[in-house]
Design a protein around this motif. Structure first.
Motif, mmCIF file in Angstrom:
data_model
loop_
_atom_site.group_PDB
_atom_site.id
_atom_site.type_symbol
_atom_site.label_atom_id
_atom_site.label_comp_id
_atom_site.label_asym_id
_atom_site.label_seq_id
_atom_site.Cartn_x
_atom_site.Cartn_y
_atom_site.Cartn_z
ATOM 1 N N SER A 249 0.804 -1.222 0.000
ATOM 2 C CA SER A 249 0.000 0.000 0.000
ATOM 3 C C SER A 249 0.837 1.274 0.000
ATOM 4 C CB SER A 249 -0.923 0.022 1.225
ATOM 5 O OG SER A 249 -0.169 0.123 2.422
ATOM 6 N N GLY A 250 2.145 1.149 -0.065
ATOM 7 C CA GLY A 250 2.980 2.348 0.011
ATOM 8 C C GLY A 250 2.844 3.057 1.337
ATOM 9 N N HIS A 251 2.630 2.282 2.401
ATOM 10 C CA HIS A 251 2.407 2.787 3.761
ATOM 11 C C HIS A 251 1.104 3.573 3.893
ATOM 12 C CE1 HIS A 251 6.731 1.839 4.130
ATOM 13 N NE2 HIS A 251 6.507 1.741 5.422
ATOM 14 N N LEU A 252 0.227 3.459 2.891
ATOM 15 C CA LEU A 252 -1.077 4.094 3.023
ATOM 16 C C LEU A 252 -2.023 3.252 3.857
ATOM 17 C CD1 LEU A 252 -1.610 5.607 -0.537
ATOM 18 C CD2 LEU A 252 -0.789 6.703 1.548
ATOM 19 N N ASN A 253 -1.535 2.151 4.381
ATOM 20 C CA ASN A 253 -2.292 1.444 5.418
ATOM 21 C C ASN A 253 -2.365 2.289 6.683
ATOM 22 O OD1 ASN A 253 0.527 0.945 5.384
ATOM 23 N ND2 ASN A 253 0.309 -0.772 6.787
ATOM 24 N N PHE A 254 -1.458 3.284 6.803
ATOM 25 C CA PHE A 254 -1.545 4.287 7.870
ATOM 26 C C PHE A 254 -2.223 5.541 7.307
ATOM 27 C CE2 PHE A 254 1.925 1.598 9.315
ATOM 28 C CZ PHE A 254 1.589 1.402 10.644
ATOM 29 N N GLN A 255 -3.406 5.352 6.761
ATOM 30 C CA GLN A 255 -4.096 6.439 6.091
ATOM 31 C C GLN A 255 -4.512 7.547 7.052
ATOM 32 O OE1 GLN A 255 -5.294 8.201 2.600
ATOM 33 N NE2 GLN A 255 -4.510 6.101 2.698
ATOM 34 N N ILE A 256 -4.884 7.188 8.276
ATOM 35 C CA ILE A 256 -5.294 8.191 9.257
ATOM 36 C C ILE A 256 -4.139 9.143 9.540
ATOM 37 C CG2 ILE A 256 -5.978 8.555 11.658
ATOM 38 C CD1 ILE A 256 -7.524 5.909 11.501
ATOM 39 N N GLU A 257 -3.000 8.562 9.859
ATOM 40 C CA GLU A 257 -1.834 9.389 10.192
ATOM 41 C C GLU A 257 -1.375 10.192 8.968
ATOM 42 O OE1 GLU A 257 -2.569 6.591 13.174
ATOM 43 O OE2 GLU A 257 -2.193 6.189 11.042
ATOM 44 N N HIS A 258 -1.459 9.586 7.798
ATOM 45 C CA HIS A 258 -1.054 10.302 6.591
ATOM 46 C C HIS A 258 -1.957 11.509 6.344
ATOM 47 C CE1 HIS A 258 0.070 11.355 2.564
ATOM 48 N NE2 HIS A 258 -1.116 11.019 2.082
ATOM 49 N N HIS A 259 -3.237 11.375 6.589
ATOM 50 C CA HIS A 259 -4.140 12.499 6.371
ATOM 51 C C HIS A 259 -3.959 13.587 7.420
ATOM 52 C CE1 HIS A 259 -7.241 12.124 3.132
ATOM 53 N NE2 HIS A 259 -6.548 11.015 2.956
ATOM 54 N N LEU A 260 -3.633 13.205 8.621
ATOM 55 C CA LEU A 260 -3.395 14.203 9.660
ATOM 56 C C LEU A 260 -2.074 14.925 9.458
ATOM 57 C CD1 LEU A 260 -4.573 12.204 12.815
ATOM 58 C CD2 LEU A 260 -5.770 14.113 11.709
ATOM 59 N N LEU B 134 5.187 7.095 9.938
ATOM 60 C CA LEU B 134 3.765 7.124 10.272
ATOM 61 C C LEU B 134 3.419 6.141 11.390
ATOM 62 C CD1 LEU B 134 2.217 7.409 6.700
ATOM 63 C CD2 LEU B 134 2.442 9.214 8.411
ATOM 64 N N HIS B 135 4.067 4.987 11.404
ATOM 65 C CA HIS B 135 3.757 4.005 12.451
ATOM 66 C C HIS B 135 4.197 4.496 13.828
ATOM 67 C CE1 HIS B 135 8.030 3.015 11.819
ATOM 68 N NE2 HIS B 135 8.001 2.438 13.011
ATOM 69 N N LYS B 136 5.143 5.429 13.859
ATOM 70 C CA LYS B 136 5.629 5.934 15.136
ATOM 71 C C LYS B 136 4.654 6.927 15.772
ATOM 72 C CE LYS B 136 10.468 5.449 13.702
ATOM 73 N NZ LYS B 136 11.758 6.168 13.431
ATOM 74 N N VAL B 137 3.937 7.666 14.937
ATOM 75 C CA VAL B 137 2.989 8.635 15.475
ATOM 76 C C VAL B 137 1.623 8.004 15.717
ATOM 77 C CG1 VAL B 137 1.986 9.522 13.323
ATOM 78 C CG2 VAL B 137 2.341 11.074 15.251
ATOM 79 N N ALA B 138 1.392 6.808 15.180
ATOM 80 C CA ALA B 138 0.087 6.157 15.302
ATOM 81 C C ALA B 138 -0.359 5.963 16.757
ATOM 82 C CB ALA B 138 0.088 4.829 14.556
#
Length: 493
Positions: free
Chosen positions: A425-436, A445-449
């Motif tokens: 997914s190109g790390h877009l599995n962390f879509q919430i964090e990416h949008h924020l 992104l996984h670190k801020v999740a």
């Protein structure tokens, strides 16, 4: 500083807050172009000439459409022109505007720049000092204390907590990119391109070799798509210019697409995800009905462009197979020609020249064209399933006027982390964090999740995360539910 008369060449004003209850008022000057649209709810809308009317918090006046001011960081335009016929408000005389657009703090008591930027503005701009260089010439005075400057209908505590969270992420250096990560990512795309050519060169152009090569090239195209996404969001280099140059190369030479087309479309989506008439990703051109509101409205109005109660079935025929090879390709080419975007067109031509020079010797002209479209066909499936599993299953509605944090949470969901899911997914599995945090490098992104999950728990906001297979199945489930809502409204309302 006392107020000054607005420049006669300017068409409108907006304000930036500072301590002490006063705000500096800025004006924009022509020549105008499109596009970035700021409304009176302090949210940025990225679009062309649409003009949503919304009531603000100061007495129900419609929001203003503003005229253009070039935004150098995101390569778009800030609109600051009042919509014709809109009642004007403000203390600077006829035709003047003081919409409560967004706020940026002036130097604090310790000489520090304490940013209080509206979250949507801060999310898209990596270098605020760079932005100030373009804002300073537009300063014309301070907003009167009695002028409303904030939307008090929103949850201020969520906003403050989110800004504290962002400050924590900055202190943890989560906005600092690992250049080796992106270099290796580019290298693995080039390796796949090389393997694809070698497969045809060594094994010939038989069916088996051709299919294998097509899958390899579709994989490299999908991964190049995720990589250009990083540069488009300014998440790799500190300087915006470097990101823009790299973005031109990635999306133009590696994929044959237009950087400006992508920016224009994608930032609309990020600013107003899943909002009808503002997010182009939910503009389905009457092919699908999404969410709960749209199918009911279509049903009540007896609109039946297609049998929407079967959309979860024909989705497989006209959704993933056609989005990139047909719809996107047409949009991209027409966008570059109509807007005379010759730089992007040159980059796109370099991609097609490279592809045809490489594969015409094996397939001929017609065969190479068919081969290219087959690759696009495969890539389109990958792209559609990955991008829609995070959004189409979430709330899709008209403008709800939420704070930035809440508006992103209701429109996005995550997929569980794994090495494969991250890569696929190109790390877009962390879509919430990416949008924020759209400018945060994806490897962080996984670190801020965990911080985002904690903030959601504190305020009772649902943080959705699911397995990959369930996320893909939910796309069809969502389409089926929307189709049934349409059918019920069509027959009984």
């Amino acid at each position: 500083m006392g107020p000054r008369a607005p420049n006669k060449t300017s068409s409108a004003e907006w304000s930036l807050g500072r301590p002490g209850g006063k705000e500096r008022v800025y004006c924009a000057r022509p020549p105008p172009r499109i596009l970035v649209l700021w409304d009176s709810w302090a949210n940025v809308l990225w679009g062309s000439d649409f003009g949503a009317r919304e009531a603000d918090s100061s007495g129900g006046e419609p929001c203003r459409i503003y005229r253009a001011h070039w935004d150098p960081c995101v390569r778009s335009f800030l609109r600051v022109q009042p919509e014709p016929g809109t009642p004007q408000r403000g203390r600077r005389g006829p035709g003047a505007l003081t919409p409560p657009a967004w706020k940026m703090a002036a130097p604090g008591p310790r000489g520090e720049e304490r940013e209080r930027s509206q979250d949507v503005f801060l999310a898209f701009h990596r270098n605020l000092d760079f932005v100030r260089k373009f804002m300073k010439p537009l300063l014309i005075g301070e907003l009167a204390p009695e002028e409303p400057s904030q939307d008090h209908s929103k949850n201020s505590q969520i906003t403050e907590d989110f800004r504290a969270l962002r400050k924590t992420a900055e202190d943890m250096n989560l906005f600092k990119s690992n250049h080796l990560f992106f270099l290796l990512y580019l290298a693995h795309i080039i390796v796949m391109e090389s393997i694809a050519w070698f497969t045809i060169f060594y094994f010939g152009n038989g069916w088996i070799a051709t299919v294998i090569t097509a899958f390899i090239l579709a994989t490299s195209q999908a991964q190049a798509g995720w990589l250009q996404h990083d540069y488009g969001h300014l998440s790799v280099y500190k300087k915006s210019t470097w990101n823009h140059i790299a973005h031109k190369f990635m999306i133009g030479h590696l994929k044959g697409a237009s950087a400006n087309w992508w920016n224009h479309r994608h930032f609309q989506h990020h600013a107003k995800p899943n909002i009808f008439h503002k997010d182009p990703d939910v503009n389905m051109l009457h092919v699908f009905v999404l969410g709960k509101w749209q199918p009911i409205e279509y049903g009540k109005k007896k609109l039946k462009y297609l049998p929407y109660n079967h959309q979860h079935e024909y989705f497989f025929l006209i959704g993933p197979p056609l989005l990139i090879p047909l719809y996107f390709q047409y949009q991209i080419i027409m966008s570059m020609i109509v807007h005379r975007d010759w730089v992007d067109l040159a980059w796109a031509i370099s991609y097609y020249a490279r592809f045809f020079i490489t594969y015409i010797p094996f397939y001929g002209v017609l065969g190479a064209i068919i081969f290219l479209n087959f690759i696009r066909f495969l890539e389109s499936h990958w792209f559609v399933w990955v991008t829609q599993m995070n959004h189409i299953v979430m709330e899709i509605d008209q403008e709800p006027y939420r704070d930035w944090f809440s508006s992103q949470l209701v429109a996005t969901c995550n997929v569980e982390q794994s090495f494969f899911n991250d890569w696929f997914s190109g790390h877009l599995n962390f879509q919430i964090e990416h949008h924020l945090f759209p400018t945060m490098p994806r490897h962080n992104l996984h670190k801020v999740a965990p911080l985002v999950r904690s903030l959601c728990a504190k305020h009772g906001i649902e943080y959705q995360q699911k397995p990959l297979l369930q996320a893909l199945q939910d796309i069809i489930r969502s389409l089926r539910q929307s189709g049934q809502l349409w059918l019920d409204a069509y027959l009984h309302k």
